[in-house]
Design a protein around this motif. Structure first.
Motif, PDB file in Angstrom:
ATOM      1  N   GLU A 145     101.323 -16.643 -25.161  1.00  0.00           N
ATOM      2  CA  GLU A 145     100.808 -15.799 -24.082  1.00  0.00           C
ATOM      3  C   GLU A 145     101.929 -15.363 -23.129  1.00  0.00           C
ATOM      4  O   GLU A 145     101.953 -14.216 -22.675  1.00  0.00           O
ATOM      5  CB  GLU A 145      99.728 -16.556 -23.313  1.00  0.00           C
ATOM      6  CG  GLU A 145      98.422 -16.710 -24.077  1.00  0.00           C
ATOM      7  CD  GLU A 145      97.387 -17.503 -23.291  1.00  0.00           C
ATOM      8  OE1 GLU A 145      97.751 -18.025 -22.203  1.00  0.00           O
ATOM      9  OE2 GLU A 145      96.229 -17.601 -23.748  1.00  0.00           O
ATOM     10  N   ALA A 146     102.858 -16.270 -22.838  1.00  0.00           N
ATOM     11  CA  ALA A 146     103.976 -15.906 -21.982  1.00  0.00           C
ATOM     12  C   ALA A 146     104.832 -14.823 -22.627  1.00  0.00           C
ATOM     13  O   ALA A 146     105.227 -13.847 -21.975  1.00  0.00           O
ATOM     14  CB  ALA A 146     104.820 -17.147 -21.670  1.00  0.00           C
ATOM     15  N   ALA A 147     105.130 -14.961 -23.915  1.00  0.00           N
ATOM     16  CA  ALA A 147     105.915 -13.939 -24.610  1.00  0.00           C
ATOM     17  C   ALA A 147     105.167 -12.610 -24.660  1.00  0.00           C
ATOM     18  O   ALA A 147     105.763 -11.537 -24.514  1.00  0.00           O
ATOM     19  CB  ALA A 147     106.260 -14.419 -26.020  1.00  0.00           C
ATOM     20  N   PHE A 148     103.855 -12.666 -24.847  1.00  0.00           N
ATOM     21  CA  PHE A 148     103.062 -11.436 -24.889  1.00  0.00           C
ATOM     22  C   PHE A 148     103.084 -10.731 -23.538  1.00  0.00           C
ATOM     23  O   PHE A 148     103.132  -9.491 -23.480  1.00  0.00           O
ATOM     24  CB  PHE A 148     101.626 -11.780 -25.297  1.00  0.00           C
ATOM     25  CG  PHE A 148     100.748 -10.594 -25.492  1.00  0.00           C
ATOM     26  CD1 PHE A 148     100.939  -9.728 -26.542  1.00  0.00           C
ATOM     27  CD2 PHE A 148      99.699 -10.332 -24.607  1.00  0.00           C
ATOM     28  CE1 PHE A 148     100.121  -8.613 -26.728  1.00  0.00           C
ATOM     29  CE2 PHE A 148      98.882  -9.236 -24.778  1.00  0.00           C
ATOM     30  CZ  PHE A 148      99.094  -8.370 -25.845  1.00  0.00           C
ATOM     31  N   GLN A 149     103.050 -11.479 -22.435  1.00  0.00           N
ATOM     32  CA  GLN A 149     103.150 -10.867 -21.115  1.00  0.00           C
ATOM     33  C   GLN A 149     104.478 -10.132 -20.948  1.00  0.00           C
ATOM     34  O   GLN A 149     104.527  -9.018 -20.425  1.00  0.00           O
ATOM     35  CB  GLN A 149     103.014 -11.943 -20.037  1.00  0.00           C
ATOM     36  CG  GLN A 149     101.644 -12.582 -19.957  1.00  0.00           C
ATOM     37  CD  GLN A 149     101.609 -13.716 -18.956  1.00  0.00           C
ATOM     38  OE1 GLN A 149     102.548 -13.909 -18.175  1.00  0.00           O
ATOM     39  NE2 GLN A 149     100.527 -14.492 -18.954  1.00  0.00           N
ATOM     40  N   LEU A 150     105.563 -10.750 -21.385  1.00  0.00           N
ATOM     41  CA  LEU A 150     106.871 -10.090 -21.254  1.00  0.00           C
ATOM     42  C   LEU A 150     106.958  -8.853 -22.130  1.00  0.00           C
ATOM     43  O   LEU A 150     107.532  -7.831 -21.723  1.00  0.00           O
ATOM     44  CB  LEU A 150     107.964 -11.092 -21.612  1.00  0.00           C
ATOM     45  CG  LEU A 150     109.402 -10.603 -21.439  1.00  0.00           C
ATOM     46  CD1 LEU A 150     110.259 -11.692 -20.818  1.00  0.00           C
ATOM     47  CD2 LEU A 150     110.007 -10.195 -22.777  1.00  0.00           C
ATOM     48  N   ILE A 151     106.417  -8.926 -23.327  1.00  0.00           N
ATOM     49  CA  ILE A 151     106.507  -7.784 -24.238  1.00  0.00           C
ATOM     50  C   ILE A 151     105.711  -6.600 -23.699  1.00  0.00           C
ATOM     51  O   ILE A 151     106.168  -5.453 -23.735  1.00  0.00           O
ATOM     52  CB  ILE A 151     106.007  -8.201 -25.640  1.00  0.00           C
ATOM     53  CG1 ILE A 151     106.956  -9.240 -26.238  1.00  0.00           C
ATOM     54  CG2 ILE A 151     105.897  -6.993 -26.559  1.00  0.00           C
ATOM     55  CD1 ILE A 151     106.439  -9.866 -27.510  1.00  0.00           C
ATOM     56  N   MET A 152     104.524  -6.853 -23.168  1.00  0.00           N
ATOM     57  CA  MET A 152     103.705  -5.770 -22.625  1.00  0.00           C
ATOM     58  C   MET A 152     104.304  -5.186 -21.344  1.00  0.00           C
ATOM     59  O   MET A 152     104.099  -4.019 -21.027  1.00  0.00           O
ATOM     60  CB  MET A 152     102.284  -6.269 -22.370  1.00  0.00           C
ATOM     61  CG  MET A 152     101.514  -6.659 -23.622  1.00  0.00           C
ATOM     62  SD  MET A 152     101.178  -5.235 -24.718  1.00  0.00           S
ATOM     63  CE  MET A 152     102.453  -5.459 -25.968  1.00  0.00           C
ATOM     64  N   GLY A 153     105.034  -5.990 -20.588  1.00  0.00           N
ATOM     65  CA  GLY A 153     105.760  -5.461 -19.432  1.00  0.00           C
ATOM     66  C   GLY A 153     104.925  -5.226 -18.194  1.00  0.00           C
ATOM     67  O   GLY A 153     105.377  -4.485 -17.301  1.00  0.00           O
ATOM     68  N   ASN A 154     103.743  -5.816 -18.102  1.00  0.00           N
ATOM     69  CA  ASN A 154     102.931  -5.635 -16.897  1.00  0.00           C
ATOM     70  C   ASN A 154     103.391  -6.634 -15.831  1.00  0.00           C
ATOM     71  O   ASN A 154     103.398  -7.843 -16.061  1.00  0.00           O
ATOM     72  CB  ASN A 154     101.457  -5.865 -17.226  1.00  0.00           C
ATOM     73  CG  ASN A 154     100.550  -5.437 -16.094  1.00  0.00           C
ATOM     74  OD1 ASN A 154     100.868  -4.493 -15.387  1.00  0.00           O
ATOM     75  ND2 ASN A 154      99.437  -6.132 -15.909  1.00  0.00           N
ATOM     76  N   THR A 155     103.777  -6.146 -14.650  1.00  0.00           N
ATOM     77  CA  THR A 155     104.328  -6.998 -13.603  1.00  0.00           C
ATOM     78  C   THR A 155     103.533  -6.859 -12.310  1.00  0.00           C
ATOM     79  O   THR A 155     102.778  -5.907 -12.116  1.00  0.00           O
ATOM     80  CB  THR A 155     105.800  -6.645 -13.329  1.00  0.00           C
ATOM     81  OG1 THR A 155     105.891  -5.286 -12.882  1.00  0.00           O
ATOM     82  CG2 THR A 155     106.641  -6.825 -14.583  1.00  0.00           C
ATOM     83  N   ARG A 156     103.758  -7.797 -11.416  1.00  0.00           N
ATOM     84  CA  ARG A 156     103.184  -7.793 -10.073  1.00  0.00           C
ATOM     85  C   ARG A 156     104.262  -8.228  -9.092  1.00  0.00           C
ATOM     86  O   ARG A 156     105.265  -8.849  -9.490  1.00  0.00           O
ATOM     87  CB  ARG A 156     101.991  -8.745  -9.995  1.00  0.00           C
ATOM     88  CG  ARG A 156     102.341 -10.187 -10.330  1.00  0.00           C
ATOM     89  CD  ARG A 156     101.237 -11.149  -9.957  1.00  0.00           C
ATOM     90  NE  ARG A 156     101.518 -12.519 -10.369  1.00  0.00           N
ATOM     91  CZ  ARG A 156     102.319 -13.349  -9.721  1.00  0.00           C
ATOM     92  NH1 ARG A 156     102.940 -12.951  -8.615  1.00  0.00           N
ATOM     93  NH2 ARG A 156     102.525 -14.588 -10.163  1.00  0.00           N
ATOM     94  N   PRO A 157     104.100  -7.955  -7.799  1.00  0.00           N
ATOM     95  CA  PRO A 157     105.099  -8.409  -6.827  1.00  0.00           C
ATOM     96  C   PRO A 157     105.137  -9.927  -6.737  1.00  0.00           C
ATOM     97  O   PRO A 157     104.140 -10.611  -6.939  1.00  0.00           O
ATOM     98  CB  PRO A 157     104.633  -7.772  -5.511  1.00  0.00           C
ATOM     99  CG  PRO A 157     103.733  -6.656  -5.920  1.00  0.00           C
ATOM    100  CD  PRO A 157     103.096  -7.065  -7.197  1.00  0.00           C
ATOM    101  N   PHE A 158     106.293 -10.447  -6.424  1.00  0.00           N
ATOM    102  CA  PHE A 158     106.467 -11.880  -6.219  1.00  0.00           C
ATOM    103  C   PHE A 158     105.724 -12.302  -4.959  1.00  0.00           C
ATOM    104  O   PHE A 158     105.894 -11.715  -3.892  1.00  0.00           O
ATOM    105  CB  PHE A 158     107.962 -12.207  -6.093  1.00  0.00           C
ATOM    106  CG  PHE A 158     108.266 -13.673  -6.017  1.00  0.00           C
ATOM    107  CD1 PHE A 158     108.510 -14.407  -7.160  1.00  0.00           C
ATOM    108  CD2 PHE A 158     108.326 -14.320  -4.786  1.00  0.00           C
ATOM    109  CE1 PHE A 158     108.795 -15.763  -7.089  1.00  0.00           C
ATOM    110  CE2 PHE A 158     108.612 -15.668  -4.704  1.00  0.00           C
ATOM    111  CZ  PHE A 158     108.850 -16.392  -5.866  1.00  0.00           C
ATOM    112  N   ILE A 159     104.878 -13.303  -5.081  1.00  0.00           N
ATOM    113  CA  ILE A 159     104.060 -13.759  -3.955  1.00  0.00           C
ATOM    114  C   ILE A 159     104.822 -14.861  -3.228  1.00  0.00           C
ATOM    115  O   ILE A 159     105.058 -15.941  -3.775  1.00  0.00           O
ATOM    116  CB  ILE A 159     102.697 -14.280  -4.434  1.00  0.00           C
ATOM    117  CG1 ILE A 159     101.960 -13.190  -5.215  1.00  0.00           C
ATOM    118  CG2 ILE A 159     101.862 -14.751  -3.258  1.00  0.00           C
ATOM    119  CD1 ILE A 159     100.646 -13.651  -5.812  1.00  0.00           C
TER     120      ILE A 159
END
Length: 491
Positions: free
Chosen positions: A328-342
């Motif tokens: 799941e972590a690798a899939f998040q990086l591959i898709m490239g969807n980001t949010r601001p650092f909280i």
């Protein structure tokens, strides 16, 4: 004769055997084996077979689920690997940081976790990666700080970027910077996250003067007096004859040629080498920093010690959970969807409060931030390491310096010929003063680096932060549905 013949009983006929028994009887198998009826095993055998079958079945089930989960995510991203690229394009490059887990002699444990659980999905998507390993505590922080300071010096014009003999794609500083922003970084574990944030802050805060940590440590060690020779006791001189004192070592000229490497002549540290002067306005930390590569925060826990053996056993039979988290972590990086650092609100920032809605003060204590990433993993540090890390270094330092004085006296006595070496010293020559200086420098370099690194990752120390990082850091998150992504048409 007749009575004897009449009283004899004919033998009972042999039981008729089936065709299979008849055939097996002629193969040499004992008949008792063929007539034995099956029965239930004993109680001990039943317990053994039940436990063994259950453990083996659970292990096989877990490993099958691991393959199934990994293949599921590989099928999701394998289409990205077959997308055509231009002849001058480079594949996406991800930088992976892995620091050493406290108390573990194997510094590569974090990277092993990445290669086993995260890497397969990245490879399926044809994403390249570069691994940065921390062999000792603080290595990641120093690496990141030096890298940022080098970029600042190039941007200020103090250094020139390295240029190869040929103009290759992606060789310019702007192209490298853009490739880092597009690729992103992976931080394995909370201890790595702490070191990266500490290096980020130091890199954008420290001066731009050329710093040689080994040279700074050497100057500090020269002035501590550990290798200074004791002053001769002049009051012990006794005058004989015409007021002439008895010759002592201090009054007898040395028979050795003059040398600047003579330890007796180095009573004070050498003057510092002239360094290039950096204009003071370059050393001022910038008021604003450029955007940083997005971060993928990967949770990691390493079980060490006898008290954590039950957790190790449970972890061995439940690898599927780690496989899913890594995929799941690798899939998040591959898709490239980001949010601001909280991050926690700063001192000068005001939090908007809706007066119309009733307030819930208990929720304010539970407001999560990215500072709390994988905080639970710190509770699995070995208690002895957390309690005695710095004291163990001080103890080792004290014991070393107590033995150093005797070694130094022996080395000086043998080098000056004031006594003959013993039989054991002839077979195993003791270290010379030069070797003792080099040994002491290596030990102090390791001790000071460990102390600096531990002060970054210790559990009671929070993540370092700078208000300039606000709105400049981003974190990879779960990909949103296609109709919610930016730039995609509604269904």
């Amino acid at each position: 004769m007749g009575s004897t013949a009449g009283s004899s009983v004919p033998p009972a006929p042999a039981p008729s055997s089936s065709g299979v028994r008849t055939v097996l009887r002629y193969t040499g198998i004992p008949p008792s084996w063929l007539e034995k009826r099956p029965r239930l095993p004993s109680r001990n055998w039943l317990i053994f077979l039940s436990v063994t079958s259950a453990v083996t079945g659970y292990y096989i089930y877990d490993r099958k689920q691991c393959k199934k989960i990994r293949q599921e995510y590989v099928d999701k991203v394998k289409d990205i690997a077959v997308q055509p690229m231009g002849s001058m394009e480079l594949p996406r490059l991800v930088t992976v940081y892995g620091a050493r887990w406290p108390g573990d002699e194997d510094y590569d444990r974090s990277m092993r976790y990445f290669r086993k659980y995260v890497k397969p999905v990245l490879v399926a998507a044809a994403i390249d990666y570069d691994m940065v390993k921390g062999r000792r505590h603080g290595d990641i922080a120093r690496y990141v700080a030096d890298k940022i300071r080098k970029e600042r010096r190039i941007m200020a014009g103090l250094d020139q970027p390295s240029v190869g003999p040929m103009a290759l794609p992606g060789a310019s500083l702007e192209e490298k910077r853009q490739r880092e922003l597009d690729g992103g970084i992976i931080l394995v574990g909370r201890h790595t996250f702490k070191e990266y944030m500490a290096g980020l802050k130091r890199g954008w805060t420290e001066r731009l003067d050329a710093i040689d940590r080994e040279e700074q440590l050497a100057r500090a060690l020269e002035s501590d007096g550990r290798f200074d020779e004791p002053e001769p006791d002049l009051s012990a001189e006794v005058s004989v004859g015409e007021g002439e004192p008895i010759p002592t070592r201090s009054r007898i000229p040395s028979s050795k040629p003059f040398s600047i490497l003579n330890p007796a002549l180095r009573t004070s540290p050498p003057p510092p080498k002239p360094t290039e002067s950096v204009p003071e306005h370059f050393n001022v930390p910038p008021a604003e920093i450029p955007p940083q590569p997005p971060m993928l925060l990967v949770g990691f826990t390493n079980y060490i010690g006898l008290t954590q053996i039950p957790l190790m056993i449970w972890d061995f039979f439940n690898q599927r959970y780690k496989v899913r988290e890594g995929a799941e972590a690798a899939f998040q990086l591959i898709m490239g969807n980001t949010r601001p650092f909280i991050a926690p609100p700063g001192e000068g920032l005001q939090v908007e409060v809706n007066i119309e809605q009733p307030q819930k003060p208990f929720l304010a204590e539970l407001s999560p931030t990215d500072f709390d990433f994988d905080r639970e993993a710190e509770s699995y540090y070995k208690k002895s390491v957390v309690r005695n890390f710095l004291s163990d270094i001080e103890k080792a330092r004290k014991e070393y310096y107590e033995s150093l004085a005797k070694k130094l006296d022996t080395a000086r006595a043998l080098s000056r010929g004031t006594r003959e070496p013993t039989k054991e010293e002839r077979e195993n020559p003791p270290p010379t003063e030069v070797e003792l200086r080099a040994e002491r420098f290596k030990k102090e370099l390791r001790w000071t680096a460990d102390e600096e690194g531990w002060n970054i990752i210790r559990p009671d120390k929070d993540v370092e932060w700078d208000e300039r990082f606000r709105d400049k850091l981003r974190v990879y998150t779960d990909p949103s549905p296609p109709h919610e992504r930016v730039g995609s048409p509604p269904p």
